[in-house]
Design a protein around this motif. Structure first.
Motif, PDB file in Angstrom:
ATOM      1  N   ALA A  98       0.772  -1.092  -0.024  1.00 54.93           N
ATOM      2  CA  ALA A  98      -0.411  -0.139  -0.205  1.00 54.93           C
ATOM      3  C   ALA A  98       1.247   1.302   0.374  1.00 54.93           C
ATOM      4  CB  ALA A  98      -0.623  -0.227   0.869  1.00 54.93           C
ATOM      5  N   ALA A  99       0.700   1.936  -0.108  1.00 55.44           N
ATOM      6  CA  ALA A  99       0.522   3.281  -0.719  1.00 55.44           C
ATOM      7  C   ALA A  99       0.229   4.244   0.262  1.00 55.44           C
ATOM      8  CB  ALA A  99       1.184   4.389  -2.066  1.00 55.44           C
ATOM      9  N   GLY A 100       1.013   5.061   0.667  1.00 55.17           N
ATOM     10  CA  GLY A 100      -0.013   6.119   1.753  1.00 55.17           C
ATOM     11  C   GLY A 100       0.611   7.180   1.695  1.00 55.17           C
ATOM     12  N   VAL A 101      -0.295   8.051   2.339  1.00 58.53           N
ATOM     13  CA  VAL A 101      -0.250  10.529   1.787  1.00 58.53           C
ATOM     14  C   VAL A 101       0.431  10.432   0.417  1.00 58.53           C
ATOM     15  CG1 VAL A 101       0.539  11.742   3.086  1.00 58.53           C
ATOM     16  CG2 VAL A 101       0.496   9.654   3.959  1.00 58.53           C
ATOM     17  N   THR A 102      -0.645  10.075  -0.758  1.00 60.25           N
ATOM     18  CA  THR A 102      -0.758  10.747  -2.408  1.00 60.25           C
ATOM     19  C   THR A 102      -1.801  11.482  -2.255  1.00 60.25           C
ATOM     20  OG1 THR A 102      -2.093   8.087  -2.002  1.00 60.25           O
ATOM     21  CG2 THR A 102       0.249   7.973  -2.491  1.00 60.25           C
ATOM     22  N   PHE A 103      -1.986  11.875  -1.183  1.00 63.73           N
ATOM     23  CA  PHE A 103      -3.634  13.012  -1.508  1.00 63.73           C
ATOM     24  C   PHE A 103      -3.125  13.962  -0.214  1.00 63.73           C
ATOM     25  CE2 PHE A 103      -5.326   9.469  -3.603  1.00 63.73           C
ATOM     26  CZ  PHE A 103      -6.437   9.608  -4.482  1.00 63.73           C
ATOM     27  N   VAL A 104      -3.058  15.358  -0.819  1.00 66.78           N
ATOM     28  CA  VAL A 104      -3.003  16.000  -0.151  1.00 66.78           C
ATOM     29  C   VAL A 104      -4.098  16.807   1.490  1.00 66.78           C
ATOM     30  CG1 VAL A 104      -3.344  19.023   0.099  1.00 66.78           C
ATOM     31  CG2 VAL A 104      -1.566  18.328  -1.412  1.00 66.78           C
ATOM     32  N   SER A 105      -5.287  16.151   1.186  1.00 65.41           N
ATOM     33  CA  SER A 105      -6.095  16.011   1.718  1.00 65.41           C
ATOM     34  C   SER A 105      -5.978  15.244   3.062  1.00 65.41           C
ATOM     35  CB  SER A 105      -8.064  15.968   1.487  1.00 65.41           C
ATOM     36  OG  SER A 105      -7.690  14.425   1.067  1.00 65.41           O
ATOM     37  N   MET A 134      -3.165  13.249   3.413  1.00 64.67           N
ATOM     38  CA  MET A 134      -1.725  13.911   4.116  1.00 64.67           C
ATOM     39  C   MET A 134      -2.114  14.801   5.375  1.00 64.67           C
ATOM     40  SD  MET A 134       1.419  16.171   2.770  1.00 64.67           S
ATOM     41  CE  MET A 134       0.803  17.242   2.063  1.00 64.67           C
ATOM     42  N   ILE A 135      -2.712  16.016   4.712  1.00 63.25           N
ATOM     43  CA  ILE A 135      -3.310  16.813   6.210  1.00 63.25           C
ATOM     44  C   ILE A 135      -4.062  16.187   7.587  1.00 63.25           C
ATOM     45  CG2 ILE A 135      -5.429  18.279   6.901  1.00 63.25           C
ATOM     46  CD1 ILE A 135      -3.780  20.144   4.519  1.00 63.25           C
ATOM     47  N   GLU A 136      -5.367  14.988   7.202  1.00 68.72           N
ATOM     48  CA  GLU A 136      -5.646  14.344   7.918  1.00 68.72           C
ATOM     49  C   GLU A 136      -4.619  13.648   8.653  1.00 68.72           C
ATOM     50  OE1 GLU A 136      -8.587  14.134   9.087  1.00 68.72           O
ATOM     51  OE2 GLU A 136      -8.381  16.042   7.872  1.00 68.72           O
ATOM     52  N   ARG A 137      -3.246  13.295   8.140  1.00 68.33           N
ATOM     53  CA  ARG A 137      -2.597  12.403   8.930  1.00 68.33           C
ATOM     54  C   ARG A 137      -1.600  13.771  10.181  1.00 68.33           C
ATOM     55  NH1 ARG A 137      -4.797   9.323   6.085  1.00 68.33           N
ATOM     56  NH2 ARG A 137      -6.384   9.664   7.560  1.00 68.33           N
ATOM     57  N   VAL A 138      -1.518  15.047   9.706  1.00 72.57           N
ATOM     58  CA  VAL A 138      -0.949  16.096  10.301  1.00 72.57           C
ATOM     59  C   VAL A 138      -1.670  15.470  11.825  1.00 72.57           C
ATOM     60  CG1 VAL A 138       0.211  17.133  10.284  1.00 72.57           C
ATOM     61  CG2 VAL A 138       0.495  16.657   8.575  1.00 72.57           C
ATOM     62  N   VAL A 139      -2.842  16.077  11.314  1.00 70.53           N
ATOM     63  CA  VAL A 139      -4.263  16.035  12.298  1.00 70.53           C
ATOM     64  C   VAL A 139      -4.285  14.832  13.296  1.00 70.53           C
ATOM     65  CG1 VAL A 139      -6.713  16.621  12.852  1.00 70.53           C
ATOM     66  CG2 VAL A 139      -5.572  17.712  10.741  1.00 70.53           C
ATOM     67  N   GLU A 140      -4.078  13.304  13.251  1.00 75.23           N
ATOM     68  CA  GLU A 140      -4.365  12.561  14.179  1.00 75.23           C
ATOM     69  C   GLU A 140      -2.984  12.538  15.084  1.00 75.23           C
ATOM     70  OE1 GLU A 140      -3.634   9.142  11.413  1.00 75.23           O
ATOM     71  OE2 GLU A 140      -5.909  10.024  10.267  1.00 75.23           O
ATOM     72  N   GLU A 141      -1.468  13.615  14.056  1.00 80.94           N
ATOM     73  CA  GLU A 141      -0.472  13.236  14.845  1.00 80.94           C
ATOM     74  C   GLU A 141      -0.619  14.237  15.672  1.00 80.94           C
ATOM     75  OE1 GLU A 141       4.393  12.856  13.608  1.00 80.94           O
ATOM     76  OE2 GLU A 141       2.865  14.569  12.815  1.00 80.94           O
ATOM     77  N   ARG A 142      -1.022  15.593  15.173  1.00 80.08           N
ATOM     78  CA  ARG A 142      -0.959  16.750  16.406  1.00 80.08           C
ATOM     79  C   ARG A 142      -2.125  16.359  17.683  1.00 80.08           C
ATOM     80  NH1 ARG A 142       1.422  21.096  14.576  1.00 80.08           N
ATOM     81  NH2 ARG A 142       3.385  21.118  13.030  1.00 80.08           N
ATOM     82  N   LEU A 177       4.144  15.182   6.103  1.00 77.65           N
ATOM     83  CA  LEU A 177       4.472  15.632   5.294  1.00 77.65           C
ATOM     84  C   LEU A 177       5.735  15.408   3.680  1.00 77.65           C
ATOM     85  CD1 LEU A 177       3.816  19.466   7.202  1.00 77.65           C
ATOM     86  CD2 LEU A 177       2.832  17.955   5.018  1.00 77.65           C
ATOM     87  N   GLU A 178       6.454  14.620   5.069  1.00 73.66           N
ATOM     88  CA  GLU A 178       7.663  14.259   4.025  1.00 73.66           C
ATOM     89  C   GLU A 178       7.622  13.167   3.799  1.00 73.66           C
ATOM     90  OE1 GLU A 178      11.405  13.361   2.871  1.00 73.66           O
ATOM     91  OE2 GLU A 178      11.135  14.921   4.108  1.00 73.66           O
ATOM     92  N   VAL A 179       6.676  12.500   3.720  1.00 68.84           N
ATOM     93  CA  VAL A 179       5.871  11.127   2.845  1.00 68.84           C
ATOM     94  C   VAL A 179       5.332  11.959   1.458  1.00 68.84           C
ATOM     95  CG1 VAL A 179       6.888   9.152   4.020  1.00 68.84           C
ATOM     96  CG2 VAL A 179       4.879  10.093   4.076  1.00 68.84           C
ATOM     97  N   GLY A 180       4.702  12.802   1.928  1.00 72.07           N
ATOM     98  CA  GLY A 180       3.606  13.651   1.241  1.00 72.07           C
ATOM     99  C   GLY A 180       4.349  14.298   0.189  1.00 72.07           C
ATOM    100  N   LEU A 181       5.598  15.428   0.595  1.00 74.28           N
ATOM    101  CA  LEU A 181       6.447  16.023  -0.092  1.00 74.28           C
ATOM    102  C   LEU A 181       7.795  15.626  -1.036  1.00 74.28           C
ATOM    103  CD1 LEU A 181       5.339  19.926   1.786  1.00 74.28           C
ATOM    104  CD2 LEU A 181       4.600  18.495  -0.617  1.00 74.28           C
ATOM    105  N   GLY A 182       7.867  14.744  -0.106  1.00 75.38           N
ATOM    106  CA  GLY A 182       9.281  14.170  -0.221  1.00 75.38           C
ATOM    107  C   GLY A 182       9.675  13.504  -1.801  1.00 75.38           C
ATOM    108  N   PRO A 183      10.933  13.143  -1.935  1.00 73.14           N
ATOM    109  CA  PRO A 183      11.021  12.177  -3.345  1.00 73.14           C
ATOM    110  C   PRO A 183      10.507  10.977  -2.576  1.00 73.14           C
ATOM    111  CG  PRO A 183      12.971  12.353  -2.233  1.00 73.14           C
ATOM    112  CD  PRO A 183      11.826  13.765  -1.378  1.00 73.14           C
ATOM    113  N   ASP A 184      10.620  10.390  -1.445  1.00 70.17           N
ATOM    114  CA  ASP A 184      10.314   8.895  -1.868  1.00 70.17           C
ATOM    115  C   ASP A 184       8.907   9.194  -0.925  1.00 70.17           C
ATOM    116  OD1 ASP A 184      12.555   8.251  -1.883  1.00 70.17           O
ATOM    117  OD2 ASP A 184      13.514   9.202  -0.137  1.00 70.17           O
TER     118      ASP A 184
END
Length: 383
Positions: free
Chosen positions: A99-106, A108-116, A166-173
């Motif tokens: 599976a690939a994760g954090v492949t959509f901006v919305s 990605m934001i929700e994953r950050v929400v969970e973390e925060r 955000l690293e996996v959402g924006l970064g190269p990997d």
């Protein structure tokens, strides 16, 4: 929904293959003119079938043996299925389930929400509005791994908003992980399992690519990559605990093989509709569009196989745009599943994946694994 409506809208030309449980053994099937056709003589496993030079041509050429009306099989594919079948299984078998994760901006934001929020649903809303305001408009058009993405990463760090997501959402990997074990996914109609300790979770409607051992995408299907927001929100190191549990991965109903009428561009343009209907009368609907994915499906496949070999091929969840925030029980409490929820994921060219929610400890145990499959295949050769 009528059973025929569970199938692709262009069923007359769709080349569908799947797996069926019948009389104590799995069978490979194709769908033709409303009938399930046993094509087990063409290949011993779905892994072998998808590894052929031209799976679509091979399926078209094989005669096979009629089993019964596909409408009847869909009707029998329920949580209360008969032990002898027939009922649908997940359409993959020996393939790795990635599976690939954090492949959509919305998402990605929700994953950050969970973390925060530290995995606490009650704290999520206070972070969401600020993050959408800060991140949403700036990130939607950024291509991961680009120079623009690198500048965005530096800016977010300055604002104190940086996150591993955000690293996996924006970064190269890309984030590529193992969703489940081969042979462990459940199919259409089966129970899907939520960890019994989870109090904040949701379905994840996704396109799933079917990939050969050579890294060639040969078809697509639908999947539900169940997400435990509380577990992963507490720590990303709990990803495997959050993702890989009994019955927590649903795939189906069929793999639609690529041919002249359906291909990767159709996957790139796919729209997915999701509904959840609860025993409490609750109804949730949402959509996810592959048009908004931040990484092309072929890039996700390339990153999966870059430094790894998959001799049995693999299936790959592409990620989801959908992250429900609709309150279910209490204001600000957001959405979470209840036992008995019926989840339907539909895409016009792929059909509908339907499952009923239970907890992983109450779902039927996974007992038919790779060793059992090998024994079953040996029994066909030496009855």
């Amino acid at each position: 929904m009528r059973n025929r409506d569970l199938l692709p809208v262009d069923l007359h030309r769709a080349l569908l293959v799947g797996r069926l449980w019948l009389d104590g053994a799995p069978r490979l099937i194709a769908v033709r003119a409303g009938e399930a056709i046993d094509i087990s003589g063409l290949a011993p496993t779905m892994s072998d079938l998808l590894d052929m030079d031209d799976p679509a041509a091979a399926v078209r050429a094989v005669r096979g043996s009629p089993i019964g009306a596909i409408d009847d099989i869909l009707e029998r594919s329920t949580p209360r299925r008969a032990a002898a079948g027939p009922f649908l299984l997940a359409p993959c078998d020996l393939q790795a389930i990635k599976a690939a994760g954090v492949t959509f901006v919305s998402s990605m934001i929700e994953r950050v929400v969970e973390e925060r929020a530290g995995g606490d649903a009650a704290q999520a809303e206070q972070f969401r509005a600020a993050l959408v305001s800060e991140l949403g408009s700036e990130l939607r058009a950024i291509r991961p791994g680009s120079a623009e993405a690198a500048r965005a990463k530096a800016l977010l760090s300055e604002r104190g908003l940086w996150s591993q997501y955000l690293e996996v959402g924006l970064g190269p990997d890309a984030e590529i992980f193992s969703k489940a074990q081969p042979m462990s996914a459940v199919g259409f109609g089966a129970h899907i399992g939520i960890h019994p300790r989870s109090r904040w979770n949701n379905p994840e409607p996704e396109v799933v690519l079917a990939v050969s051992s050579r890294g060639q995408v040969v078809g697509a299907t639908l999947g539900n990559d169940v997400n435990l927001r509380d577990f992963e929100g507490r720590s990303a190191l709990l990803l495997s605990r959050a993702k890989d549990n009994n019955a927590s991965c649903a795939i189906g109903p069929f793999i639609r093989l690529f041919d002249d009428g359906f291909g990767l561009d159709d996957v790139r343009a796919a729209d997915l509709m999701l509904t959840v209907d609860g025993p409490d009368g609750f109804h949730l609907s949402g959509e996810s569009s592959m048009r908004q994915i931040s990484r092309d499906p072929l890039d996700l496949v390339a990153q999966t196989i870059e430094y790894h070999h998959f001799p049995d091929g693999f299936v790959l969840f592409c990620g989801t745009l959908f992250a429900p925030t609709q309150d279910r029980d209490t204001p600000g409490g957001g959405f979470t599943h209840k036992i008995g929820d019926v989840v339907e994921i539909r895409s016009p060219l792929l059909g509908t994946l339907r499952n009923t929610v239970t907890t992983s400890d109450l779902a039927p145990p996974w007992t038919f694994g790779t060793r059992a499959l090998m024994a079953s295949l040996a029994g066909r050769v030496n009855p």
